[in-house]
Design a protein around this motif. Structure first.
Motif, short mmCIF file in Angstrom:
data_model
loop_
_atom_site.label_atom_id
_atom_site.label_comp_id
_atom_site.label_asym_id
_atom_site.label_seq_id
_atom_site.Cartn_x
_atom_site.Cartn_y
_atom_site.Cartn_z
N GLN A 172 0.87 -1.18 -0.06
CA GLN A 172 0.08 -0.04 -0.03
C GLN A 172 0.88 1.50 0.01
O GLN A 172 0.39 2.39 0.13
N ASN A 173 2.06 1.17 -0.48
CA ASN A 173 3.13 2.07 -0.59
C ASN A 173 3.29 2.98 0.60
O ASN A 173 3.67 4.21 0.73
N LEU A 174 3.33 2.56 1.65
CA LEU A 174 3.69 3.16 3.06
C LEU A 174 5.19 2.90 3.13
O LEU A 174 5.94 1.82 2.89
N ALA A 175 5.78 4.03 3.59
CA ALA A 175 7.27 4.17 3.73
C ALA A 175 7.42 3.48 5.02
O ALA A 175 7.71 4.05 6.08
N PHE A 176 7.45 1.99 5.38
CA PHE A 176 7.63 1.27 6.30
C PHE A 176 9.36 0.70 6.28
O PHE A 176 9.72 0.36 5.49
N PRO A 177 9.92 1.13 7.49
CA PRO A 177 11.17 0.84 7.68
C PRO A 177 11.46 -0.82 7.40
O PRO A 177 10.64 -1.57 7.91
N HIS A 178 12.19 -1.21 6.65
CA HIS A 178 12.72 -2.55 6.33
C HIS A 178 14.16 -2.82 5.56
O HIS A 178 14.48 -1.77 5.18
N ARG A 179 14.47 -3.82 5.70
CA ARG A 179 15.79 -4.19 4.81
C ARG A 179 15.70 -5.81 4.49
O ARG A 179 15.50 -6.14 3.39
N CYS A 180 15.96 -6.65 5.65
CA CYS A 180 16.15 -7.91 5.15
C CYS A 180 14.86 -8.80 4.95
O CYS A 180 14.96 -9.84 4.17
N MET A 181 13.57 -8.43 5.46
CA MET A 181 12.56 -9.03 5.34
C MET A 181 12.51 -10.45 5.89
O MET A 181 11.29 -11.36 5.36
N VAL A 182 13.48 -11.09 6.54
CA VAL A 182 13.57 -12.37 6.97
C VAL A 182 13.68 -12.42 8.59
O VAL A 182 13.97 -13.26 9.04
N GLY A 183 13.34 -11.07 9.19
CA GLY A 183 13.64 -11.42 10.90
C GLY A 183 15.08 -11.13 11.37
O GLY A 183 15.46 -11.51 12.46
N ALA A 184 16.06 -10.82 10.47
CA ALA A 184 17.57 -10.85 10.89
C ALA A 184 17.90 -9.23 11.30
O ALA A 184 18.89 -9.07 12.26
N CYS A 185 17.37 -8.31 10.47
CA CYS A 185 17.90 -6.88 10.91
C CYS A 185 17.50 -6.07 11.66
O CYS A 185 18.00 -4.89 12.15
N ALA A 186 16.22 -6.27 12.07
CA ALA A 186 15.49 -5.48 13.21
C ALA A 186 15.11 -4.20 12.81
O ALA A 186 14.61 -3.24 13.56
N SER A 187 15.28 -3.81 11.35
CA SER A 187 14.56 -2.50 10.98
C SER A 187 13.17 -2.17 11.10
O SER A 187 12.98 -1.11 11.15
#
Ligand code: FES
Length: 90
Positions: free
Chosen positions: A29-44
């Protein structure tokens, strides 16, 4: 069943379809949600649940205390109910 998520402090609202994680739904839904790894490793994507509950296929690495405080990995979490989540501190 779809679930409704309210993201504070901006009070943005988005819908999570069945089988989607909170993060997937927010990005769709095009929200600027912080993320990086998408697999539960980076905690972003860590944020806190103010109300509601989530389920995980794979339990993320959270201590009991962190769970009690409501911390959630958005890239792994499937909402079990409507949610209010926050990136704020309060
Ligand atoms: S995106 Fe890296 S832990 Fe969720």
């Amino acid at each position: 069943m779809t679930k409704r998520v309210v993201l504070k402090p901006q009070n943005l609202e988005f819908i999570v379809e069945e089988g989607q994680t909170v993060l997937e739904a927010a990005l769709n839904q095009n929200l600027a949600f912080p993320h990086r790894c998408m697999v539960g490793a980076c905690a972003s994507c860590l944020c806190r649940i103010e109300s509601g509950a989530v389920d995980y296929d794979l339990e993320p690495l959270l201590t009991e205390k962190e769970k009690q405080q409501g911390w959630m990995f958005s890239c792994l979490a499937y909402p079990k109910s409507d949610l209010v989540i926050t990136f704020g501190d309060e």
